[in-house]
Design a protein around this motif. Sequence first.
Motif, mmCIF file in Angstrom:
data_model
loop_
_atom_site.group_PDB
_atom_site.id
_atom_site.type_symbol
_atom_site.label_atom_id
_atom_site.label_comp_id
_atom_site.label_asym_id
_atom_site.label_seq_id
_atom_site.Cartn_x
_atom_site.Cartn_y
_atom_site.Cartn_z
ATOM 1 N N TYR A 2 -42.722 6.376 -31.939
ATOM 2 C CA TYR A 2 -42.047 5.499 -32.894
ATOM 3 C C TYR A 2 -42.430 5.919 -34.308
ATOM 4 N N PHE A 3 -41.443 5.938 -35.175
ATOM 5 C CA PHE A 3 -41.662 6.176 -36.598
ATOM 6 C C PHE A 3 -41.421 4.847 -37.282
ATOM 7 N N ILE A 4 -42.355 4.462 -38.136
ATOM 8 C CA ILE A 4 -42.376 3.102 -38.679
ATOM 9 C C ILE A 4 -42.415 3.143 -40.198
ATOM 10 N N GLU A 5 -41.652 2.235 -40.789
ATOM 11 C CA GLU A 5 -41.712 2.017 -42.236
ATOM 12 C C GLU A 5 -42.172 0.586 -42.467
ATOM 13 N N ARG A 6 -43.112 0.426 -43.374
ATOM 14 C CA ARG A 6 -43.642 -0.908 -43.694
ATOM 15 C C ARG A 6 -43.407 -1.222 -45.167
ATOM 16 N N ASP A 7 -43.378 -2.521 -45.468
ATOM 17 C CA ASP A 7 -43.273 -2.927 -46.865
ATOM 18 C C ASP A 7 -44.666 -2.955 -47.488
ATOM 19 N N THR A 8 -44.751 -3.377 -48.734
ATOM 20 C CA THR A 8 -46.034 -3.375 -49.448
ATOM 21 C C THR A 8 -47.029 -4.380 -48.866
ATOM 22 N N HIS A 9 -46.531 -5.326 -48.062
ATOM 23 C CA HIS A 9 -47.403 -6.318 -47.436
ATOM 24 C C HIS A 9 -47.782 -5.922 -46.012
ATOM 25 N N GLY A 10 -47.342 -4.737 -45.585
ATOM 26 C CA GLY A 10 -47.690 -4.263 -44.252
ATOM 27 C C GLY A 10 -46.748 -4.710 -43.148
ATOM 28 N N ARG A 11 -45.675 -5.405 -43.515
ATOM 29 C CA ARG A 11 -44.710 -5.855 -42.510
ATOM 30 C C ARG A 11 -43.761 -4.712 -42.158
ATOM 31 N N ILE A 12 -43.410 -4.636 -40.893
ATOM 32 C CA ILE A 12 -42.497 -3.586 -40.443
ATOM 33 C C ILE A 12 -41.102 -3.836 -41.002
ATOM 34 N N ARG A 14 -38.705 -1.079 -40.569
ATOM 35 C CA ARG A 14 -37.828 -0.227 -39.767
ATOM 36 C C ARG A 14 -38.658 0.507 -38.725
ATOM 37 N N VAL A 15 -38.073 0.637 -37.526
ATOM 38 C CA VAL A 15 -38.688 1.403 -36.444
ATOM 39 C C VAL A 15 -37.592 2.277 -35.840
ATOM 40 N N GLU A 16 -37.865 3.546 -35.723
ATOM 41 C CA GLU A 16 -36.903 4.496 -35.148
ATOM 42 C C GLU A 16 -37.631 5.414 -34.177
ATOM 43 N N SER A 17 -36.891 5.979 -33.240
ATOM 44 C CA SER A 17 -37.482 6.945 -32.314
ATOM 45 C C SER A 17 -37.449 8.355 -32.892
ATOM 46 N N ASP A 18 -36.697 8.548 -33.973
ATOM 47 C CA ASP A 18 -36.648 9.831 -34.675
ATOM 48 C C ASP A 18 -37.233 9.668 -36.066
ATOM 49 N N ALA A 19 -37.817 10.729 -36.552
ATOM 50 C CA ALA A 19 -38.387 10.700 -37.906
ATOM 51 C C ALA A 19 -37.283 10.421 -38.924
ATOM 52 N N PHE A 20 -37.629 9.705 -39.979
ATOM 53 C CA PHE A 20 -36.677 9.406 -41.046
ATOM 54 C C PHE A 20 -37.432 9.338 -42.371
ATOM 55 N N PRO A 21 -36.742 9.609 -43.464
ATOM 56 C CA PRO A 21 -37.390 9.497 -44.779
ATOM 57 C C PRO A 21 -37.861 8.057 -44.985
ATOM 58 N N GLY A 22 -39.043 7.895 -45.431
ATOM 59 C CA GLY A 22 -39.575 6.555 -45.661
ATOM 60 C C GLY A 22 -40.512 6.094 -44.561
ATOM 61 N N ALA A 23 -40.534 6.809 -43.451
ATOM 62 C CA ALA A 23 -41.466 6.442 -42.380
ATOM 63 C C ALA A 23 -42.886 6.676 -42.892
ATOM 64 N N THR A 24 -43.716 5.672 -42.743
ATOM 65 C CA THR A 24 -45.075 5.764 -43.270
ATOM 66 C C THR A 24 -46.117 5.946 -42.178
ATOM 67 N N GLU A 25 -45.704 5.739 -40.912
ATOM 68 C CA GLU A 25 -46.659 5.917 -39.818
ATOM 69 C C GLU A 25 -45.928 6.216 -38.516
ATOM 70 N N GLN A 26 -46.710 6.608 -37.528
ATOM 71 C CA GLN A 26 -46.177 6.918 -36.204
ATOM 72 C C GLN A 26 -47.027 6.204 -35.158
ATOM 73 N N SER A 27 -46.393 5.907 -34.038
ATOM 74 C CA SER A 27 -47.132 5.308 -32.926
ATOM 75 C C SER A 27 -46.591 5.896 -31.629
ATOM 76 N N HIS A 28 -47.504 6.269 -30.755
ATOM 77 C CA HIS A 28 -47.109 6.819 -29.457
ATOM 78 C C HIS A 28 -46.862 5.715 -28.436
ATOM 79 N N GLU A 29 -47.330 4.520 -28.728
ATOM 80 C CA GLU A 29 -47.180 3.435 -27.763
ATOM 81 C C GLU A 29 -46.418 2.263 -28.377
ATOM 82 N N THR A 30 -45.887 1.445 -27.494
ATOM 83 C CA THR A 30 -45.178 0.246 -27.925
ATOM 84 C C THR A 30 -46.190 -0.872 -28.085
#
Length: 114
Positions: A2-12, A14-30
């Motif tokens: 999972y590629f994840i984008e969070r706001d300034t407060h740490g809230r998710i 966007r979550v995508e299975s493919d990398a995207f601009p703005g993704a700030t972290e990755q997770s291998h598990e759900t």
Amino acid sequence: MYFIERDTHGRILRVESDAFPGATEQSHETTTEIAEWLKVHHMRTSTIQELQQSDLDMVRVLEDLIDVLMSKGVISITDLPPAAQNKLFNRAQARQRLGGLEDLIADDDELLMI
């Protein structure tokens, strides 16, 4: 993955299975957080699609209502703004172009008579 984008407060955001601009972290598990976000996102997407379909259905209802009001002489097409007149005229022409095919397209109206 999972590629994840969070706001300034740490809230998710966007979550995508493919990398995207703005993704700030990755997770291998759900994680629980990712699963909850995906659930809410899916429900939101489904509700939006439901509302969009409802909008299309309401267009037909309003068109039929306008036809009834005009046939009873309650309103005239000229009572409507020019933009509305054009839209109704364009829809009437599109239906006319369908000709005999429109009988093959099922309306929900038939279901109400059962």
